[in-house]
Design an enzyme around this catalytic site. Structure first.
Site, PDB file in Angstrom:
ATOM      1  N   ASP A   1     -18.508  -2.698 -32.994  1.00 41.83           N
ATOM      2  CA  ASP A   1     -19.662  -1.846 -33.281  1.00 41.83           C
ATOM      3  C   ASP A   1     -19.210  -0.395 -33.435  1.00 41.83           C
ATOM      4  O   ASP A   1     -18.146  -0.009 -32.933  1.00 41.83           O
ATOM      5  CB  ASP A   1     -20.675  -1.907 -32.131  1.00 41.83           C
ATOM      6  CG  ASP A   1     -21.266  -3.295 -31.969  1.00 41.83           C
ATOM      7  OD1 ASP A   1     -21.239  -4.070 -32.936  1.00 41.83           O
ATOM      8  OD2 ASP A   1     -21.751  -3.582 -30.859  1.00 41.83           O
TER       9      ASP A   1
HETATM   10  N1  URA Z   1     -19.671  -7.200 -28.484  1.00 43.14           N
HETATM   11  C1  URA Z   1     -20.482  -6.164 -28.744  1.00 43.14           C
HETATM   12  O1  URA Z   1     -21.613  -6.118 -28.279  1.00 43.14           O
HETATM   13  N2  URA Z   1     -20.019  -5.184 -29.520  1.00 43.14           N
HETATM   14  C2  URA Z   1     -18.759  -5.175 -30.027  1.00 43.14           C
HETATM   15  O2  URA Z   1     -18.380  -4.231 -30.711  1.00 43.14           O
HETATM   16  C3  URA Z   1     -17.917  -6.255 -29.745  1.00 43.14           C
HETATM   17  C4  URA Z   1     -18.406  -7.265 -28.964  1.00 43.14           C
END
Ligand code: URA
Length: 241
Positions: free
Chosen positions: A107
């Protein structure tokens, strides 16, 4: 044994310009093959065991590139974005010429280990749900993470859309109003770690990936820095997957 390829194609693959550009280089007598100036574009050689020089500088041929990045916040892990900076914006030209892409996504606000490569086969294997490659995250969570959660994570967590996650391994590093945990999952559903804690009405306030497929994030890499994987690390990834 690697098959023979045209000299102009080899140089273009290495990023020394378009086929037209490299033909010009060759015509100008700037390219040597086994210490002799070579003016034939279509000379077929094995690039892995032939000495090639441009302007007297040795060329080390390789097809694939494998980079480990410590992704910072506010940079997106896609190759193209109309608004945000992407992880490709953090790469030097000498690596960009190989057209690497991120093997998997983090993310925008997640930090940590991101692998970039142009090896489509390895990337595919790392991301394939069938392979179930382990990904470990360090997370800071708003609220008390209790011992009893360990079994709940092992059994699988029902996410907001009804999906039940595969067994995952939760390690509690600190249980307090602001808990610190490590979580290892074998999947990569959208916002998975955040949604797993949401199932307990808890918010993940900081998330960092610290390993993937046996590969650990290099602690010497500051946020936004990256380096090439060592041969040993590449082997490790290939063997683990
Ligand atoms: N899980 C999440 O919530 N975000 C990420 O970036 C990776 C795994």
């Amino acid at each position: 044994m690697a098959k023979k390829e045209r000299l102009d194609k080899i140089l273009a693959n290495m990023g020394y310009g378009s086929r037209k550009d490299v033909k010009k280089l060759i015509k100008e007598g700037r390219v040597e093959v086994n210490n002799k100036i070579e003016k034939k574009n279509d000379l077929r050689i094995n690039p892995y065991n032939t000495l090639i020089k441009i302007d007297g500088e040795k060329i080390f041929y390789r097809k694939y590139i494998y980079l480990m990045m410590n992704k910072p916040k506010d940079v997106v892990s896609s190759t193209d974005d109309p608004v945000n900076r992407t992880v490709l914006d953090l790469l030097e030209e000498e690596h960009l010429i190989f057209n690497p892409f991120p093997a998997g996504r983090l993310d925008k606000d997640t930090e940590g280990l991101l692998l970039l490569t142009n090896d489509g086969k390895l990337a595919h294997e790392l991301l394939s749900p069938k392979k179930g490659v382990n990904k470990t995250y360090y997370a800071e969570v708003d609220g008390f993470v209790e011992e009893s959660y360990i079994d709940r994570f092992k059994e699988g967590i029902i996410l907001d859309d009804g999906y039940k996650t595969l067994p995952s391994k939760l390690e509690i590093l600190e249980s307090s109003a602001f808990s610190k945990v490590k979580l290892t999952i074998k999947e990569g559903k959208f916002h998975q770690v955040k949604r797993m804690f949401e199932a307990f009405n808890m918010e993940v306030v900081y998330l960092k990936r610290i390993s993937m497929g046996g590969l650990e994030l290099d602690k010497n890499l500051s946020l936004g820095e990256y380096r090439e994987l060592t041969e040993k690390e590449i082997q490790l990834l290939k063997e683990n997957n």
